[in-house]
Write a protein that holds these residues in place. Structure first.
Motif, PDB file in Angstrom:
ATOM      1  N   GLN A  41      44.246-116.681 -22.544  1.00 49.83           N
ATOM      2  CA  GLN A  41      43.699-117.767 -23.384  1.00 49.83           C
ATOM      3  C   GLN A  41      44.522-119.056 -23.239  1.00 49.83           C
ATOM      4  O   GLN A  41      43.968-120.130 -23.009  1.00 49.83           O
ATOM      5  CB  GLN A  41      43.680-117.338 -24.860  1.00 49.83           C
ATOM      6  N   ILE A  42      45.829-118.958 -23.357  1.00 55.06           N
ATOM      7  CA  ILE A  42      46.659-120.170 -23.273  1.00 55.06           C
ATOM      8  C   ILE A  42      46.878-120.560 -21.815  1.00 55.06           C
ATOM      9  O   ILE A  42      46.755-121.734 -21.440  1.00 55.06           O
ATOM     10  CB  ILE A  42      48.012-119.958 -24.000  1.00 55.06           C
ATOM     11  N   ASP A  59      49.018-113.714 -12.408  1.00 57.16           N
ATOM     12  CA  ASP A  59      48.543-112.785 -13.447  1.00 57.16           C
ATOM     13  C   ASP A  59      48.395-111.416 -12.792  1.00 57.16           C
ATOM     14  O   ASP A  59      48.454-111.293 -11.554  1.00 57.16           O
ATOM     15  CB  ASP A  59      47.189-113.264 -14.039  1.00 57.16           C
ATOM     16  N   TYR A  94      54.100-105.772 -31.577  1.00 54.79           N
ATOM     17  CA  TYR A  94      54.055-107.137 -31.016  1.00 54.79           C
ATOM     18  C   TYR A  94      55.086-108.019 -31.712  1.00 54.79           C
ATOM     19  O   TYR A  94      55.863-108.730 -31.073  1.00 54.79           O
ATOM     20  CB  TYR A  94      52.635-107.681 -31.222  1.00 54.79           C
ATOM     21  N   LYS A 149      58.457-109.925 -30.323  1.00 54.96           N
ATOM     22  CA  LYS A 149      58.651-111.385 -30.416  1.00 54.96           C
ATOM     23  C   LYS A 149      59.992-111.709 -31.062  1.00 54.96           C
ATOM     24  O   LYS A 149      60.680-112.638 -30.635  1.00 54.96           O
ATOM     25  CB  LYS A 149      57.496-112.027 -31.191  1.00 54.96           C
ATOM     26  N   ILE A 167      45.790-119.383 -31.996  1.00 55.22           N
ATOM     27  CA  ILE A 167      45.298-120.493 -31.170  1.00 55.22           C
ATOM     28  C   ILE A 167      43.770-120.420 -31.087  1.00 55.22           C
ATOM     29  O   ILE A 167      43.201-119.369 -30.767  1.00 55.22           O
ATOM     30  CB  ILE A 167      45.926-120.452 -29.759  1.00 55.22           C
TER      31      ILE A 167
HETATM   32  P1  NAD Z   1      46.224-113.419 -23.486  1.00 55.71           P
HETATM   33  O1  NAD Z   1      46.185-111.989 -23.912  1.00 55.71           O
HETATM   34  O2  NAD Z   1      45.005-114.220 -23.575  1.00 55.71           O
HETATM   35  O3  NAD Z   1      46.769-113.529 -21.987  1.00 55.71           O
HETATM   36  C1  NAD Z   1      47.862-112.784 -21.546  1.00 55.71           C
HETATM   37  C2  NAD Z   1      47.746-112.646 -20.059  1.00 55.71           C
HETATM   38  O4  NAD Z   1      48.836-111.819 -19.626  1.00 55.71           O
HETATM   39  C3  NAD Z   1      46.456-111.962 -19.597  1.00 55.71           C
HETATM   40  O5  NAD Z   1      45.786-112.774 -18.657  1.00 55.71           O
HETATM   41  C4  NAD Z   1      46.921-110.643 -18.987  1.00 55.71           C
HETATM   42  O6  NAD Z   1      46.167-110.254 -17.836  1.00 55.71           O
HETATM   43  C5  NAD Z   1      48.354-110.983 -18.605  1.00 55.71           C
HETATM   44  N1  NAD Z   1      49.208-109.788 -18.517  1.00 55.71           N
HETATM   45  C6  NAD Z   1      49.225-108.704 -19.313  1.00 55.71           C
HETATM   46  N2  NAD Z   1      50.129-107.811 -18.858  1.00 55.71           N
HETATM   47  C7  NAD Z   1      50.694-108.358 -17.764  1.00 55.71           C
HETATM   48  C8  NAD Z   1      51.684-107.935 -16.836  1.00 55.71           C
HETATM   49  N3  NAD Z   1      52.277-106.741 -16.943  1.00 55.71           N
HETATM   50  N4  NAD Z   1      52.026-108.764 -15.824  1.00 55.71           N
HETATM   51  C9  NAD Z   1      51.421-109.974 -15.693  1.00 55.71           C
HETATM   52  N5  NAD Z   1      50.460-110.423 -16.509  1.00 55.71           N
HETATM   53  C10 NAD Z   1      50.103-109.619 -17.539  1.00 55.71           C
HETATM   54  O7  NAD Z   1      47.431-114.105 -24.298  1.00 55.71           O
HETATM   55  P2  NAD Z   1      47.593-115.635 -24.711  1.00 55.71           P
HETATM   56  O8  NAD Z   1      46.897-115.804 -25.993  1.00 55.71           O
HETATM   57  O9  NAD Z   1      47.270-116.510 -23.568  1.00 55.71           O
HETATM   58  O10 NAD Z   1      49.157-115.651 -25.033  1.00 55.71           O
HETATM   59  C11 NAD Z   1      50.113-116.189 -24.156  1.00 55.71           C
HETATM   60  C12 NAD Z   1      51.445-116.141 -24.879  1.00 55.71           C
HETATM   61  O11 NAD Z   1      51.359-116.894 -26.096  1.00 55.71           O
HETATM   62  C13 NAD Z   1      51.895-114.738 -25.292  1.00 55.71           C
HETATM   63  O12 NAD Z   1      53.295-114.649 -25.216  1.00 55.71           O
HETATM   64  C14 NAD Z   1      51.477-114.662 -26.728  1.00 55.71           C
HETATM   65  O13 NAD Z   1      52.283-113.752 -27.462  1.00 55.71           O
HETATM   66  C15 NAD Z   1      51.723-116.073 -27.190  1.00 55.71           C
HETATM   67  N6  NAD Z   1      50.963-116.431 -28.379  1.00 55.71           N
HETATM   68  C16 NAD Z   1      49.610-116.534 -28.339  1.00 55.71           C
HETATM   69  C17 NAD Z   1      48.916-116.864 -29.490  1.00 55.71           C
HETATM   70  C18 NAD Z   1      47.419-117.007 -29.511  1.00 55.71           C
HETATM   71  O14 NAD Z   1      46.828-117.128 -30.587  1.00 55.71           O
HETATM   72  N7  NAD Z   1      46.758-117.008 -28.350  1.00 55.71           N
HETATM   73  C19 NAD Z   1      49.597-117.082 -30.685  1.00 55.71           C
HETATM   74  C20 NAD Z   1      50.984-116.921 -30.697  1.00 55.71           C
HETATM   75  C21 NAD Z   1      51.655-116.622 -29.532  1.00 55.71           C
END
Ligand code: NAD
Ligand code: AKB
Length: 319
Positions: free
Chosen positions: A16-17, A38, A146, A150, A176
């Motif tokens: 997502q991010i 990824d 989780y 963190k 987000i």
């Molecule tokens: P997401 O789940 O949308 O994306 C995570 C990505 O990591 C995925 O594309 C997945 O394929 C990849 N992934 C999973 N395991 C993996 C591995 N072993 N090796 C390589 N890639 C791997 O998450 P996001 O929402 O984009 O979050 C990104 C970061 O931001 C994370 O650290 C998350 O904790 C943090 N975060 C997100 C939010 C939110 O609301 N989206 C809020 C707080 C923190």
């Protein structure tokens, strides 16, 4: 004198991010200076495809290091992680990916003398009993795996900075909200899913109750926060991987009412499930005065402004 980051590796870039932050980084630093990675190839038609891409499992140190060396990387934006709900389905895997991947990023950072590692934290670091407005510094007792990962990553950030001088930075992101890529299995996903249903004219079954109030942030602010913190002079920073950042805070009922201004017939039914308990353990809002003071954090979007933009973006995408 620290030079500008020039060769960036983004892990978890298809999430997502990552799917939007990677594009913003390419715009800022040049397409050829930002390598997306990824576990899986980007979806066909994704803007991530318009630049360098590597398949990478972040738990594999050798592959991770090879990619850093091959592309002469000096900065890692480490987004690969399992989020709260997915993490509760497989806590051991959540620990291995989130901690194993981050340790690999940090150890590569030290070994190859990288300029900077950006690794997000989350409002999931808090647990039951947290004040409604979470302070910057205070007790962290999360109930999800989780959240445990963190908190550990925040502590590792302090440790690697103090022991090795590694410049690691991070933000405790709220939920987000974005229109480009659906969220990857978190507790705050309802705040995105509700828009897809409203725009498609469908009823939304919400997995938390109407009074659930959480801190949220719209994607443009999420990107701005990352770019601003990455750019901040290190001597101004009083924290490393644990900056509180706020933008908006609302309960589901208020969000649904705001959406009804554009879709008066929008229907929502509340069927709270196991995710309610996670949501209840997180704060309503955060005190982000230290981020404002240290690196000038200031969000651009409040809830009504975000709703207008989300609806417009999803109308263009879905209809
Ligand atoms: P997401 O789940 O949308 O994306 C995570 C990505 O990591 C995925 O594309 C997945 O394929 C990849 N992934 C999973 N395991 C993996 C591995 N072993 N090796 C390589 N890639 C791997 O998450 P996001 O929402 O984009 O979050 C990104 C970061 O931001 C994370 O650290 C998350 O904790 C943090 N975060 C997100 C939010 C939110 O609301 N989206 C809020 C707080 C923190
Ligand atoms: C989740 O709900 O797990 C994420 C987060 C707030 O970290 N969106």
């Amino acid at each position: 004198m620290k030079k500008e980051p020039k060769r960036i590796l983004v892990t978890g870039a298809c999430g997502q991010i990552g799917s939007e932050l990677t594009i913003a980084l390419r715009k800022k630093y040049g397409t050829d200076n930002v390598v997306a990675s990824d576990l899986y190839e980007p979806q066909k038609g994704s803007p991530i495809e318009n630049g360098l891409f590597e398949k990478l499992d972040v738990t594999n140190f050798e592959n991770f290091e090879q990619i850093v060396k091959r592309h002469n990387i000096d900065t890692i934006v480490h987004l690969a992680a399992l989020l709260s709900v997915v993490g509760e389905n497989n806590p051991t895997k959540c620990w291995n990916v989130n901690i194993g991947g981050t340790l690999n990023a940090f150890n590569i950072g030290v070994k190859h003398n990288l300029l900077q590692i950006f690794v997000p934290s989350s409002i999931a670091v808090w647990g039951p009993g947290i004040p409604k407005i979470a302070p910057q510094d205070g007790i962290l007792k999360p109930r999800t795996m989780y959240g445990v990962t963190k908190v550990t990553i925040e502590l590792l950030g302090d440790y690697y900075f103090n022991k090795f001088g590694l410049d690691c930075r991070g933000i405790r992101y709220p939920g987000i909200i974005s229109s480009e890529t659906p969220p990857g299995g978190g507790t705050t996903d309802y705040a995105v899913e509700i828009f897809y249903k409203a725009v498609k004219g469908e009823k939304f079954i919400c997995f938390v109750n109407e009074d659930t109030r959480l801190p949220m942030m719209y994607m443009p602010d999420c990107i701005k926060a990352a770019l601003d913190l990455m750019d901040a002079p290190i001597d101004k920073l009083t924290h490393h991987c644990d900056y509180n950042v706020g933008a908006m805070s609302f309960d589901v009922k208020s969000l649904a009412n705001e959406i009804r201004k554009y879709y008066p017939n929008f229907e929502i039914e509340y069927r709270p499930d196991h995710r309610q308990q996670i949501a209840d353990s997180w704060p309503d809002d955060v005190d982000d005065s230290i981020a404002r003071q240290d690196w000038g954090w200031q969000p651009d979007y409040d809830m009504p402004k975000m709703v207008i933009d989300m609806i417009e973006k999803l109308r263009n995408k879905l209809i």
